[in-house]
Design an enzyme around this catalytic site. Structure first.
Site, PDB file in Angstrom:
ATOM      1  N   SER A  10     125.610  53.013 121.721  1.00  0.00           N
ATOM      2  CA  SER A  10     124.760  53.064 120.537  1.00  0.00           C
ATOM      3  C   SER A  10     125.584  53.407 119.285  1.00  0.00           C
ATOM      4  CB  SER A  10     123.665  54.116 120.729  1.00  0.00           C
ATOM      5  OG  SER A  10     124.261  55.375 120.935  1.00  0.00           O
ATOM      6  N   GLY A  42     118.746  57.931 121.514  1.00  0.00           N
ATOM      7  CA  GLY A  42     118.243  58.962 122.433  1.00  0.00           C
ATOM      8  C   GLY A  42     116.760  59.233 122.415  1.00  0.00           C
ATOM      9  N   CYS A  72     126.852  53.835 127.664  1.00  0.00           N
ATOM     10  CA  CYS A  72     125.839  54.621 126.956  1.00  0.00           C
ATOM     11  C   CYS A  72     124.830  55.012 128.021  1.00  0.00           C
ATOM     12  CB  CYS A  72     125.191  53.764 125.870  1.00  0.00           C
ATOM     13  SG  CYS A  72     123.812  54.556 125.029  1.00  0.00           S
ATOM     14  N   GLU A 157     127.669  62.019 115.262  1.00  0.00           N
ATOM     15  CA  GLU A 157     127.809  60.789 114.455  1.00  0.00           C
ATOM     16  C   GLU A 157     128.188  61.141 113.008  1.00  0.00           C
ATOM     17  OE1 GLU A 157     126.962  57.166 115.017  1.00  0.00           O
ATOM     18  OE2 GLU A 157     127.394  57.692 117.092  1.00  0.00           O
ATOM     19  N   CYS A 191     126.061  62.201 128.326  1.00  0.00           N
ATOM     20  CA  CYS A 191     125.943  61.376 127.121  1.00  0.00           C
ATOM     21  C   CYS A 191     127.364  61.143 126.637  1.00  0.00           C
ATOM     22  CB  CYS A 191     125.130  62.088 126.041  1.00  0.00           C
ATOM     23  SG  CYS A 191     125.191  61.247 124.437  1.00  0.00           S
ATOM     24  N   HIS A 193     128.603  60.666 123.866  1.00  0.00           N
ATOM     25  CA  HIS A 193     129.021  61.355 122.651  1.00  0.00           C
ATOM     26  C   HIS A 193     129.532  62.773 122.953  1.00  0.00           C
ATOM     27  CE1 HIS A 193     126.768  58.210 120.586  1.00  0.00           C
ATOM     28  NE2 HIS A 193     127.177  58.684 119.422  1.00  0.00           N
TER      29      HIS A 193
HETATM   30  N1  DGL Z   1     125.880  57.853 123.596  1.00  0.00           N
HETATM   31  C1  DGL Z   1     124.634  57.570 124.181  1.00  0.00           C
HETATM   32  C2  DGL Z   1     124.463  58.157 125.546  1.00  0.00           C
HETATM   33  O1  DGL Z   1     125.366  58.212 126.279  1.00  0.00           O
HETATM   34  C3  DGL Z   1     123.393  57.723 123.357  1.00  0.00           C
HETATM   35  C4  DGL Z   1     123.418  58.500 122.158  1.00  0.00           C
HETATM   36  C5  DGL Z   1     122.257  58.130 121.256  1.00  0.00           C
HETATM   37  O2  DGL Z   1     122.360  57.102 120.607  1.00  0.00           O
HETATM   38  O3  DGL Z   1     121.284  58.893 121.205  1.00  0.00           O
HETATM   39  O4  DGL Z   1     123.427  58.538 125.959  1.00  0.00           O
END
Ligand code: DGL
Length: 273
Positions: A10, A42, A72, A157, A191, A193
Site C-alpha cells: 500500500s 489498514g 502487504c 508514512e 505489517c 511498515h
Molecule cells: N503495509 C501494509 C501491511 O502490511 C498495510 C499498511 C496500510 O496501508 O495500512 O499491512
C-alpha cells in the site's frame, strides 16, 4: 520483455520486504509498486482493499511480471484469496500471486519458546483473523493475542514515528498487547511498515521478548518457492535491476523511500485506477 518479480504494498512498508528479497536474490529483477496515494489500506473495507489490490496486480502483470508478492499483510489478508480464486482463474494460469501471511505463519511457531505470541498489525489484518487461522493450522498449541495499531502506518508514512508523540502511540499499543498475556515472548510485526519502528519496540519491551519482522522469512520462502517451481524461476528475468513505481508524486516517494532504504531511489509515477 523483462519479467521482474512484482512486489506490491500500500505504501513504503513493502520496501522492508523488498530489501531482503534483493539481498537473497541479487540477480533477479524486481518491480516495486507502492500505492502511496491511497495508503493506508489498514482501515479500509474488504471490497475497497480488493479493488485497489486487483488494480495493482493488473498493472504489475501489464509490466511483464509473472509472479507477484503481495508484500502487504492487509492486502494478503483481505484480497489475496479472492484474486487467486476469482481473477487468476480467468486469465493466463501461469501467472501467480503470493502473500505474506502463510509463509510467516509457517515459521512463527518455531521462534516462540513459551508458545505465547503477540501480533501487532493493521485493523484490517487483525479483524480478518487471518494470522490466528493460519498459525492454528501449523501450530495449534500456540496462544495468540492481537492488537491493531491504526496510528502506526500514518506515523511511518509521514516519517514522524520517532518523535515524542509518535513514540507515545507505539508504546501505548505495545503495552496494551502485552497486558493481554504476560507469557508473550514473541511479538510478530504483522505489517510490513512496522520493521521501521522495530528498534523503538525493542527499547519498549526489552531483550527478553523477540521482535519478529517478516523480510527474511518472506525472502527464504520465495527462494524455496522458486526452487520448487523451476518453470516460474526460468521465466523470471535476472539482470539485478529493480524498478520503482508509486501512485504518489515520484519526488515525494523518492525522498522518503531513500530514507527508508538508505540508498538513492528514483521512481516513476503511475496511475493504476
Ligand atoms: N503495509 C501494509 C501491511 O502490511 C498495510 C499498511 C496500510 O496501508 O495500512 O499491512
Amino acid at each position: 520483455m523483462n519479467n521482474p518479480i512484482g512486489v506490491f504494498d500500500s505504501g513504503y512498508g513493502g520496501l522492508t520486504i523488498l530489501a531482503d528479497l534483493q539481498k537473497k536474490l541479487p540477480d533477479y529483477d524486481f518491480l516495486y509498486l507502492g500505492d502511496n496515494a491511497r495508503a493506508p489500506y489498514g482501515s479500509r473495507s474488504f471490497d475497497v482493499v480488493y479493488e485497489f489490490t486487483l488494480e495493482a496486480v493488473k498493472f504489475l502483470f501489464s509490466q511483464g511480471c509473472e509472479l507477484i508478492i503481495l508484500a502487504c499483510n492487509t492486502a494478503s489478508a483481505k484480497a489475496l484469496r479472492n484474486i487467486q480464486q476469482n481473477y487468476l482463474t480467468t486469465i493466463d494460469s501461469n501467472k501467480r500471486v503470493l502473500g505474506v501471511i502463510r509463509p510467516t505463519s509457517e515459521i512463527i511457531g518455531k521462534i516462540t519458546q513459551s508458545n505465547h505470541i503477540g501480533i501487532l498489525a493493521t485493523e484490517g489484518t487483525i479483524k480478518s483473523d487471518s494470522y490466528r487461522l493460519e498459525i492454528a493450522k501449523f501450530f495449534p498449541e500456540i496462544e495468540i493475542s492481537q492488537k491493531s495499531c491504526p496510528m502506526w502506518v500514518p506515523l511511518i508514512e509521514n516519517h514522524v514515528y520517532d518523535q515524542v508523540g509518535g513514540k507515545w502511540f507505539i508504546e501505548q499499543d505495545v503495552m496494551k498487547l502485552l497486558a493481554k498475556d504476560p507469557e508473550i515472548d514473541t511479538l510478530l510485526l504483522g505489517c510490513t511498515h512496522y520493521p521501521i519502528v522495530a528498534e523503538i519496540i525493542t527499547e519498549i519491551v526489552g531483550e527478553d521478548i523477540q521482535v519478529v519482522t517478516q523480510g527474511e522469512i518472506i525472502a527464504n520462502s520465495l527462494v524455496d518457492y522458486l526452487d520448487r517451481h523451476p518453470s516460474m524461476d526460468e521465466v523470471c528475468s535476472k539482470n539485478g535491476i529493480t524498478t520503482y513505481f508509486t501512485t504518489e508524486t515520484s519526488s515525494d516517494f523518492d525522498k522518503k523511500a531513500s530514507k527508508f532504504l538508505q540508498k538513492e531511489i528514483v521512481s516513476k509515477h503511475v496511475v493504476i485506477s
